[in-house]
Design a protein around this motif. Sequence first.
Motif, PDB file in Angstrom:
ATOM      1  N   SER A  32       0.822  -1.210   0.000  1.00  0.00           N
ATOM      2  CA  SER A  32       0.000   0.000   0.000  1.00  0.00           C
ATOM      3  C   SER A  32       0.853   1.255   0.000  1.00  0.00           C
ATOM      4  N   VAL A  33       1.894   1.276   0.839  1.00  0.00           N
ATOM      5  CA  VAL A  33       2.763   2.450   0.924  1.00  0.00           C
ATOM      6  C   VAL A  33       3.497   2.696  -0.385  1.00  0.00           C
ATOM      7  N   PHE A  79      -6.812  -0.843  -1.713  1.00  0.00           N
ATOM      8  CA  PHE A  79      -7.201  -2.203  -1.338  1.00  0.00           C
ATOM      9  C   PHE A  79      -6.244  -2.785  -0.303  1.00  0.00           C
ATOM     10  N   PHE A  80      -4.955  -2.683  -0.568  1.00  0.00           N
ATOM     11  CA  PHE A  80      -3.977  -3.241   0.366  1.00  0.00           C
ATOM     12  C   PHE A  80      -3.982  -2.477   1.692  1.00  0.00           C
ATOM     13  N   GLY A  81      -4.221  -1.170   1.617  1.00  0.00           N
ATOM     14  CA  GLY A  81      -4.298  -0.396   2.843  1.00  0.00           C
ATOM     15  C   GLY A  81      -5.451  -0.843   3.727  1.00  0.00           C
ATOM     16  N   LEU A  82      -6.610  -1.044   3.125  1.00  0.00           N
ATOM     17  CA  LEU A  82      -7.773  -1.522   3.881  1.00  0.00           C
ATOM     18  C   LEU A  82      -7.557  -2.939   4.390  1.00  0.00           C
ATOM     19  N   LEU A  83      -6.808  -3.745   3.628  1.00  0.00           N
ATOM     20  CA  LEU A  83      -6.561  -5.129   4.020  1.00  0.00           C
ATOM     21  C   LEU A  83      -5.757  -5.216   5.319  1.00  0.00           C
ATOM     22  N   THR A  84      -4.899  -4.231   5.568  1.00  0.00           N
ATOM     23  CA  THR A  84      -4.142  -4.242   6.828  1.00  0.00           C
ATOM     24  C   THR A  84      -5.076  -4.143   8.036  1.00  0.00           C
ATOM     25  N   PHE A  85      -6.191  -3.440   7.878  1.00  0.00           N
ATOM     26  CA  PHE A  85      -7.152  -3.324   8.979  1.00  0.00           C
ATOM     27  C   PHE A  85      -7.926  -4.628   9.163  1.00  0.00           C
ATOM     28  N   ARG A  91      -1.182  -1.534  10.601  1.00  0.00           N
ATOM     29  CA  ARG A  91      -2.214  -0.587  10.179  1.00  0.00           C
ATOM     30  C   ARG A  91      -1.642   0.788   9.858  1.00  0.00           C
ATOM     31  N   ARG A  92      -0.556   1.153  10.531  1.00  0.00           N
ATOM     32  CA  ARG A  92       0.045   2.464  10.231  1.00  0.00           C
ATOM     33  C   ARG A  92       0.542   2.534   8.803  1.00  0.00           C
ATOM     34  N   LEU A  93       1.119   1.431   8.336  1.00  0.00           N
ATOM     35  CA  LEU A  93       1.537   1.398   6.939  1.00  0.00           C
ATOM     36  C   LEU A  93       0.330   1.506   6.023  1.00  0.00           C
ATOM     37  N   GLY A  94      -0.737   0.802   6.372  1.00  0.00           N
ATOM     38  CA  GLY A  94      -1.961   0.877   5.580  1.00  0.00           C
ATOM     39  C   GLY A  94      -2.516   2.289   5.542  1.00  0.00           C
ATOM     40  N   MET A  95      -2.531   2.946   6.698  1.00  0.00           N
ATOM     41  CA  MET A  95      -3.024   4.330   6.761  1.00  0.00           C
ATOM     42  C   MET A  95      -2.156   5.254   5.917  1.00  0.00           C
TER      43      MET A  95
END
Length: 388
Positions: A32-33, A79-85, A91-95
């Motif tokens: 995501s990042v 998508f990958f960012g939401l998947l971390t949650f 989650r910080r990487l996703g955010m």
Amino acid sequence: MDEQYHYQQRDVPPHPHKAFRLGEGKISGYASVFLGALSLLAVLAYLYPSYLTTTELRAVYNAEELQQVLKYGMYFSLFFGLLTFVLGGYRRLGMAGIALTGIAFLLGGWQIPVGPVAPKALSLGVDWLILAFLGSVFIFMTLEKLLPRYKDQVILRPGWGLDLWYFVFNHLAISAILLYANYHVSHFHWAVSDPVQAWIQALPLWVQVVAIILAADFVLYWEHRLFHEVGFLWPIHAVHHSVEDLDWLAGSRGHFIQMFSERAMVMVPLYLLGPDKAALDIYVAFAALQAVLIHCNTRLHFGPIKYLLVTPWFHHWHHSSEKPAIDTNYGAHTPIYDWLFGTLHVPSKHWPAHYGTTKPLPRSFMGQLWYPFACWLARRKASSADQA
């Protein structure tokens, strides 16, 4: 080759906390990042193409077609960012990935109009950075995971972040490097021979490519050898050799003096030969891919090709800090010149057990940037003390 040397197996220290494992969210977070960062850079490049893209590369790709790649890159970042949650980890990487992609959307996303671009003498190679990173990850990281030489070597190995910074810096500086290289090569106009260039251009395309490879590698061999064997120059090249775990990203580490010098010197034979543009384009693509490949952590067997072209096995020995391998295997494209000039080291049944330099270098970008100058100052002080 030193027949008395006892070759050992490489011991790769485990780094379980740095490994990627399915279901933890770490893979999704990093994906995501990186996709978010690349998407934002791409949007900025579309907004300011004169300042953030390279004239030479724009002639190769279709900017409108790449907007579709940008579109999917942005959606996959979300998508990958939401998947971390969902997975509950990193989650910080996703955010961070979602935030970067959100800014890209606010700036216009993939729908920015594409029009004529006013070329600038100097610009940042953001387009080159994005395409090179995506292509390298897709091709070479996949190769390293499917056919690794050292299975326990993790992607986020020690020094990975430093080499990523070098990768970014060297690709963004491509316009400055090309500008300097073209300025340097212009001083050789007196050596250009129209009959020679006409003869070269009359050759079949594949013969022109072979001629370019051999001519370019002759220059690169001797320049590389000078960096190793001339004490004043070694501190510059030592930065590249300070990598202790080789992979596709390791080849990016190099002092800016070496980066500018290599590009300028290799342009000279290309300028003098004057081959067709198609042959030159093939060589540029070949050289770029090979430069990454030879540093890869892969056991891929190249069969008889390894006697004609530089492969990871050959170049890994060049990076070894073991005694019989020091100052050997200088070729960038082919082992021929190492064979001719007596610098070949190819123990067929072994790979290096140790990489890096015999004397440790600073582990920060600024420390390595200053390292050659620090060595020269120390040498000057020592010389002055001896004279006193």
